[in-house]
Write a protein that holds these residues in place. Sequence first.
Motif, PDB file in Angstrom:
ATOM      1  N   UNK A 197       0.828  -1.212   0.000  1.00 11.79           N
ATOM      2  CA  UNK A 197       0.000   0.000   0.000  1.00 11.79           C
ATOM      3  C   UNK A 197       0.859   1.257   0.000  1.00 11.79           C
ATOM      4  N   UNK A 198       1.983   1.223   0.705  1.00 15.44           N
ATOM      5  CA  UNK A 198       2.863   2.394   0.755  1.00 15.44           C
ATOM      6  C   UNK A 198       3.499   2.671  -0.601  1.00 15.44           C
ATOM      7  N   UNK A 199       3.876   1.613  -1.322  1.00 13.33           N
ATOM      8  CA  UNK A 199       4.465   1.807  -2.646  1.00 13.33           C
ATOM      9  C   UNK A 199       3.439   2.374  -3.620  1.00 13.33           C
ATOM     10  N   UNK A 200       2.222   1.839  -3.589  1.00 15.75           N
ATOM     11  CA  UNK A 200       1.179   2.350  -4.491  1.00 15.75           C
ATOM     12  C   UNK A 200       0.785   3.779  -4.129  1.00 15.75           C
ATOM     13  N   UNK A 201       0.525   4.013  -2.837  1.00 21.79           N
ATOM     14  CA  UNK A 201       0.145   5.362  -2.408  1.00 21.79           C
ATOM     15  C   UNK A 201       1.290   6.348  -2.555  1.00 21.79           C
ATOM     16  N   UNK A 202       2.517   5.913  -2.247  1.00 19.83           N
ATOM     17  CA  UNK A 202       3.670   6.793  -2.381  1.00 19.83           C
ATOM     18  C   UNK A 202       3.914   7.194  -3.823  1.00 19.83           C
ATOM     19  N   UNK A 203       3.703   6.254  -4.756  1.00 22.57           N
ATOM     20  CA  UNK A 203       3.859   6.573  -6.174  1.00 22.57           C
ATOM     21  C   UNK A 203       2.824   7.607  -6.614  1.00 22.57           C
ATOM     22  N   UNK A 204       1.566   7.396  -6.213  1.00 25.43           N
ATOM     23  CA  UNK A 204       0.524   8.363  -6.573  1.00 25.43           C
ATOM     24  C   UNK A 204       0.815   9.735  -5.977  1.00 25.43           C
ATOM     25  N   UNK A 225      12.069   3.828 -15.367  1.00 26.14           N
ATOM     26  CA  UNK A 225      13.158   4.628 -14.827  1.00 26.14           C
ATOM     27  C   UNK A 225      13.084   4.756 -13.306  1.00 26.14           C
ATOM     28  N   UNK A 226      11.903   4.473 -12.736  1.00 24.72           N
ATOM     29  CA  UNK A 226      11.743   4.538 -11.276  1.00 24.72           C
ATOM     30  C   UNK A 226      12.031   3.216 -10.582  1.00 24.72           C
ATOM     31  N   UNK A 227      12.304   2.169 -11.346  1.00 22.81           N
ATOM     32  CA  UNK A 227      12.508   0.850 -10.745  1.00 22.81           C
ATOM     33  C   UNK A 227      13.593   0.853  -9.672  1.00 22.81           C
ATOM     34  N   UNK A 228      14.774   1.487  -9.882  1.00 17.28           N
ATOM     35  CA  UNK A 228      15.769   1.493  -8.793  1.00 17.28           C
ATOM     36  C   UNK A 228      15.267   2.165  -7.526  1.00 17.28           C
ATOM     37  N   UNK A 229      14.495   3.246  -7.671  1.00 20.40           N
ATOM     38  CA  UNK A 229      13.981   3.964  -6.499  1.00 20.40           C
ATOM     39  C   UNK A 229      12.865   3.172  -5.829  1.00 20.40           C
ATOM     40  N   UNK A 230      12.035   2.500  -6.630  1.00 20.22           N
ATOM     41  CA  UNK A 230      11.018   1.628  -6.048  1.00 20.22           C
ATOM     42  C   UNK A 230      11.668   0.473  -5.286  1.00 20.22           C
ATOM     43  N   UNK A 231      12.755  -0.059  -5.840  1.00 19.80           N
ATOM     44  CA  UNK A 231      13.464  -1.156  -5.176  1.00 19.80           C
ATOM     45  C   UNK A 231      14.080  -0.684  -3.861  1.00 19.80           C
ATOM     46  N   UNK A 232      14.633   0.533  -3.874  1.00 22.37           N
ATOM     47  CA  UNK A 232      15.236   1.070  -2.654  1.00 22.37           C
ATOM     48  C   UNK A 232      14.178   1.299  -1.576  1.00 22.37           C
ATOM     49  N   UNK A 233      13.028   1.861  -1.985  1.00 20.90           N
ATOM     50  CA  UNK A 233      11.938   2.058  -1.027  1.00 20.90           C
ATOM     51  C   UNK A 233      11.448   0.726  -0.481  1.00 20.90           C
ATOM     52  N   UNK A 234      11.352  -0.273  -1.351  1.00 22.41           N
ATOM     53  CA  UNK A 234      10.940  -1.606  -0.923  1.00 22.41           C
ATOM     54  C   UNK A 234      11.921  -2.176   0.089  1.00 22.41           C
ATOM     55  N   UNK A 235      13.214  -2.005  -0.169  1.00 17.11           N
ATOM     56  CA  UNK A 235      14.244  -2.527   0.717  1.00 17.11           C
ATOM     57  C   UNK A 235      14.148  -1.916   2.110  1.00 17.11           C
TER      58      UNK A 235
END
Length: 295
Positions: free
Chosen positions: A79-86, A205-215
Motif C-alpha cells: 500500500x505504501x508503494x502504491x500510495x507513495x507513487x501516486x 526509470x523509477x525501478x531502482x527507487x522503487x526497489x530502494x523504497x521496498x528494501x
Amino acid sequence: MKSRTVTLLLMLPALLLLAAVFLYPLLRYGWLSLQASSVLTGLVPVPNGGANWRRLLEDARFWTDAGQTLRFALCSVALELLGGLALALLLHRPLRGRGALRALTLLPWALPTTVMALGWRWIFNDPHGPLNAAIRSVGGSSYGFLSTPSTTWFFVVLADVWKTMPFVALLLLAGLQTIPADLEEALRLEGASRLQILRRLTLPLLVPYLSLALLFRLAQALGVFDLIQVLTGGGPAGSTESLALYAYLNAMRFLDFGYASTVMLATFLLLLVSLGGGWLLLRRHGLERTTERAA
C-alpha cells in the motif's frame, strides 16, 4: 592503493561505532540464544545445548507471530508503494503552492511513532472515538476497530501506511526529478497518453527507487514494535502481535532472556533474507552501476 588506505582510515571511526552498537549486541544475542537465562536459573546464563532453538521450532506462537508479521509487512509495504507513487506523481506536477504541499505531506513521517499511534488509538476508540461518532451520526452502530481479531490488523496497517507513505513518496519524488523532461515531451509528441508515458517511461526509470523504497520499508516493517505496542499491545487475542513484540514480552514480562534472544536472532535472520532479496533486486536493475558512475 594509498587512496584505499586513506579511505579505510577515514571509515574506521564509523566502522568501530557500528561494531559497538550493532555487532556486539548481535554476538551477545547469539551467545544468549544458547543459554538458559530466566528466573528459573536466577537470571544467570547456563548452557542448555541449543534447547532454545528446539523450543523455537516447536513454538506455535512464534510461527503465528511470524505469519502475522509477514502479513503486516507485505500489506503495508504494498500500500505504501502504491500510495507513495501516486503522491509523488501529484507532488511532481507544477501545482500552485507545491512547496507548502510537500512540507505538509511530510508531517506524518516527522511525527514520533508513539505520538502517532496514540492519535490513531483515539480515532479508533470504541465507542468514544471520532470515527465511531461519525458512524453513529449517519445511523450506524459503533464498530470495534481495535477489538475485532479478524480485522484489527488491517487498521494497524492503515495507521502504518499513513505514517510511512510520505517517506516512500519522498524517495520516488527524488527519482521523478532525475527523469529528463524532454523524454516525456518526445513521447507526448508521438501521441502517447499519460498512462502510456507512465508505463513506458516513468515506471521503468523509477525501478531502482522503487526497489530502494521496498528494501528500506520491508526491513522496517518486519521489525515493527512501537506502533503495535502502543496501538493494540498485540491484541486482541494476539491477532496483531509481531515478532519484535513477542521477543520483548519474553524478555521484560517473562524474564526469559535466553529465549527472547533466540526470537530476536530469528527475527534478524528474517530481516537478512528480506535485505538480501532487496539487494539482489537492486543489483539486477543496475543501481550499483549507476552509483559507481555518479561517484
